[in-house]
Design a protein around this motif. Structure first.
Motif, PDB file in Angstrom:
ATOM      1  N   THR A  18       0.808  -1.116  -0.241  1.00  0.00           N
ATOM      2  CA  THR A  18      -0.061  -0.044  -0.060  1.00  0.00           C
ATOM      3  C   THR A  18       0.818   1.245   0.076  1.00  0.00           C
ATOM      4  O   THR A  18       1.857   1.308   0.742  1.00  0.00           O
ATOM      5  CB  THR A  18      -0.912   0.064   1.454  1.00  0.00           C
ATOM      6  OG1 THR A  18      -1.753  -1.043   1.231  1.00  0.00           O
ATOM      7  CG2 THR A  18      -1.741   1.099   1.248  1.00  0.00           C
ATOM      8  N   CYS A  19       0.574   2.236  -1.161  1.00  0.00           N
ATOM      9  CA  CYS A  19       1.089   3.315  -0.848  1.00  0.00           C
ATOM     10  C   CYS A  19       0.567   4.366   0.444  1.00  0.00           C
ATOM     11  O   CYS A  19      -0.532   4.749   0.430  1.00  0.00           O
ATOM     12  CB  CYS A  19       1.010   4.232  -2.328  1.00  0.00           C
ATOM     13  SG  CYS A  19       1.438   6.142  -1.896  1.00  0.00           S
ATOM     14  N   GLU A  20       1.659   4.691   1.442  1.00  0.00           N
ATOM     15  CA  GLU A  20       1.024   5.362   2.448  1.00  0.00           C
ATOM     16  C   GLU A  20       0.810   6.847   2.182  1.00  0.00           C
ATOM     17  O   GLU A  20       0.298   7.570   3.031  1.00  0.00           O
ATOM     18  CB  GLU A  20       1.951   5.083   3.720  1.00  0.00           C
ATOM     19  CG  GLU A  20       1.790   3.627   3.986  1.00  0.00           C
ATOM     20  CD  GLU A  20       2.117   3.606   5.540  1.00  0.00           C
ATOM     21  OE1 GLU A  20       2.953   4.197   6.031  1.00  0.00           O
ATOM     22  OE2 GLU A  20       1.489   2.221   6.126  1.00  0.00           O
ATOM     23  N   ALA A  21       1.295   7.333   1.061  1.00  0.00           N
ATOM     24  CA  ALA A  21       1.027   8.908   0.568  1.00  0.00           C
ATOM     25  C   ALA A  21      -0.514   8.810   0.214  1.00  0.00           C
ATOM     26  O   ALA A  21      -1.149   9.946   0.635  1.00  0.00           O
ATOM     27  CB  ALA A  21       1.869   9.311  -0.279  1.00  0.00           C
ATOM     28  N   CYS A  22      -1.051   8.024  -0.331  1.00  0.00           N
ATOM     29  CA  CYS A  22      -2.466   8.078  -0.828  1.00  0.00           C
ATOM     30  C   CYS A  22      -3.231   6.924  -0.358  1.00  0.00           C
ATOM     31  O   CYS A  22      -4.368   6.929  -0.659  1.00  0.00           O
ATOM     32  CB  CYS A  22      -2.649   7.980  -2.491  1.00  0.00           C
ATOM     33  SG  CYS A  22      -2.023   6.593  -3.205  1.00  0.00           S
ATOM     34  N   MET A  23      -2.824   5.848   0.088  1.00  0.00           N
ATOM     35  CA  MET A  23      -3.204   4.727   0.733  1.00  0.00           C
ATOM     36  C   MET A  23      -3.957   3.724  -0.263  1.00  0.00           C
ATOM     37  O   MET A  23      -4.867   3.013   0.131  1.00  0.00           O
ATOM     38  CB  MET A  23      -4.574   4.849   1.938  1.00  0.00           C
ATOM     39  CG  MET A  23      -4.034   5.795   3.118  1.00  0.00           C
ATOM     40  SD  MET A  23      -2.504   5.100   3.999  1.00  0.00           S
ATOM     41  CE  MET A  23      -3.080   3.659   4.661  1.00  0.00           C
ATOM     42  N   THR A  78       7.679   5.752  -8.761  1.00  0.00           N
ATOM     43  CA  THR A  78       6.367   6.493  -8.175  1.00  0.00           C
ATOM     44  C   THR A  78       5.171   5.780  -8.166  1.00  0.00           C
ATOM     45  O   THR A  78       5.123   4.801  -8.972  1.00  0.00           O
ATOM     46  CB  THR A  78       6.136   7.888  -9.023  1.00  0.00           C
ATOM     47  OG1 THR A  78       6.132   7.454 -10.266  1.00  0.00           O
ATOM     48  CG2 THR A  78       7.558   8.870  -8.794  1.00  0.00           C
ATOM     49  N   CYS A  79       4.426   6.156  -7.334  1.00  0.00           N
ATOM     50  CA  CYS A  79       3.057   5.733  -6.999  1.00  0.00           C
ATOM     51  C   CYS A  79       2.328   5.860  -8.283  1.00  0.00           C
ATOM     52  O   CYS A  79       2.084   6.988  -8.997  1.00  0.00           O
ATOM     53  CB  CYS A  79       2.201   6.249  -5.906  1.00  0.00           C
ATOM     54  SG  CYS A  79       0.526   5.839  -5.618  1.00  0.00           S
ATOM     55  N   PRO A  80       1.605   4.770  -8.888  1.00  0.00           N
ATOM     56  CA  PRO A  80       0.803   5.053 -10.333  1.00  0.00           C
ATOM     57  C   PRO A  80      -0.383   5.950  -9.727  1.00  0.00           C
ATOM     58  O   PRO A  80      -0.972   6.358 -10.814  1.00  0.00           O
ATOM     59  CB  PRO A  80       0.510   3.487 -10.782  1.00  0.00           C
ATOM     60  CG  PRO A  80       0.641   2.603  -9.379  1.00  0.00           C
ATOM     61  CD  PRO A  80       1.948   3.455  -8.490  1.00  0.00           C
ATOM     62  N   GLU A  81      -0.951   5.830  -8.725  1.00  0.00           N
ATOM     63  CA  GLU A  81      -2.127   6.552  -8.207  1.00  0.00           C
ATOM     64  C   GLU A  81      -1.773   8.209  -8.005  1.00  0.00           C
ATOM     65  O   GLU A  81      -2.443   8.935  -8.537  1.00  0.00           O
ATOM     66  CB  GLU A  81      -2.755   5.935  -7.130  1.00  0.00           C
ATOM     67  CG  GLU A  81      -3.993   6.700  -6.568  1.00  0.00           C
ATOM     68  CD  GLU A  81      -5.208   6.469  -7.504  1.00  0.00           C
ATOM     69  OE1 GLU A  81      -5.173   5.717  -8.285  1.00  0.00           O
ATOM     70  OE2 GLU A  81      -6.118   7.426  -7.380  1.00  0.00           O
ATOM     71  N   CYS A  82      -0.930   8.428  -7.068  1.00  0.00           N
ATOM     72  CA  CYS A  82      -0.706   9.927  -6.482  1.00  0.00           C
ATOM     73  C   CYS A  82       0.449  10.548  -6.908  1.00  0.00           C
ATOM     74  O   CYS A  82       0.717  11.688  -7.018  1.00  0.00           O
ATOM     75  CB  CYS A  82      -0.731   9.920  -4.920  1.00  0.00           C
ATOM     76  SG  CYS A  82       0.836   9.277  -4.183  1.00  0.00           S
ATOM     77  N   GLY A  83       1.638   9.717  -7.578  1.00  0.00           N
ATOM     78  CA  GLY A  83       2.683  10.144  -8.134  1.00  0.00           C
ATOM     79  C   GLY A  83       3.823  10.467  -7.063  1.00  0.00           C
ATOM     80  O   GLY A  83       4.946  10.706  -7.411  1.00  0.00           O
TER      81      GLY A  83
HETATM   82 ZN   LIG Z   1       0.143   7.067  -3.695  1.00  0.00          ZN
END
Ligand SMILES: [Zn+2]
Length: 243
Positions: free
Chosen positions: A201-206, A227-232
């Motif tokens: 889980t990306c903890e920047a955007c969950m 980088t996170c594919p969701e929030c960058g």
């Molecule tokens: Zn993210």
């Protein structure tokens, strides 16, 4: 981009400090007491206008009282003059006329005194309303002074903590690869700059990364910056990442 994994892990400290710096800047610009202080300033303006109105009413009553007292003095002077003339009058018709006038003056004085009593009662009410309003304004001023002092302390605390956080951030950033910090700064200008990848889980955007994304992460070199594919946000990998 590639960067030392140790430097990448420091991005989490930078992100944490940046969050703290943002909160401290907000606290410094707008201490929690500020809204209430503004309310109190507006309240005091309203209360001051109302006090001015109440003092005006009281002044009107004082003027009315002075007018009645002046009228009483005129009646008294006239009655005294009539009484002296009556005492020395030898003319029965004149004496009768003076007695009539004295009776009329006594009625007039009694009416004036009734009016005076009524004005004095109203004056007493007006006085207590003025005093009550002055007490309200004093309470508003006291609360305002107390909150302003608290706000000043809060701003001073936030300023001190902000300076410390900015110093810490500068020290951490200075010890890292400049191009990694520049990339992080670019990303964090529009959202979270970095997040820990914890158990997928990306903890920047969950967001939970998909199986495809996770296998791409697994295949990436340990010094690759991903980088996170969701929030960058830059995804920071540790033993907790679930890779
Ligand atoms: Zn993210």
């Amino acid at each position: 981009m590639n960067a030392d994994p140790a430097d990448q892990r420091k991005l989490l400290d930078l992100a944490e400090l940046d969050g703290r710096i943002k909160r401290l800047r907000a606290a410094k610009a707008n201490p929690p007491q500020a809204a209430r202080v503004q309310e109190l300033l507006a309240q005091r303006t309203t209360q001051t206008h109302e006090l001015t109105r109440l003092i005006g009413l009281r002044d009107d009553l004082l003027a009315e009282l002075a007018r009645i007292e002046a009228d009483v003095a005129v009646v008294d002077a006239r009655a005294e003059r009539d009484a002296q003339r009556l005492a020395t009058s030898a003319n029965a018709k004149e004496a009768q006329s003076l007695e009539n006038e004295l009776a009329s003056l006594a009625r007039r004085k009694s009416d004036l005194e009734d009016g005076e009593l009524s004005v004095m009662e109203r004056l007493e009410t007006a006085d207590s309303e003025v005093a009550a309003h002055e007490a309200l304004i004093a309470a508003t001023n006291d609360e305002g002074a107390r909150l302003s002092a608290e706000a000043k302390t809060a701003v001073a605390d936030a300023t001190r903590d902000l300076e410390a956080a900015e110093r810490d951030r500068a020290a951490i950033a200075a010890a890292m690869a400049a191009d990694l910090v520049a990339m992080y700064d670019r990303i964090s200008a529009r959202g979270p700059g970095a997040g820990l990848l914890r158990r997928g889980t990306c903890e920047a955007c969950m967001m939970v990364l998909s199986g495809t994304d996770m296998s791409a992460v697994r295949q990436a070199a340990s010094d690759a910056v991903i980088t996170c594919p969701e929030c960058g946000a830059i995804l920071v990998r540790t033993d907790e990442s679930g890779l």
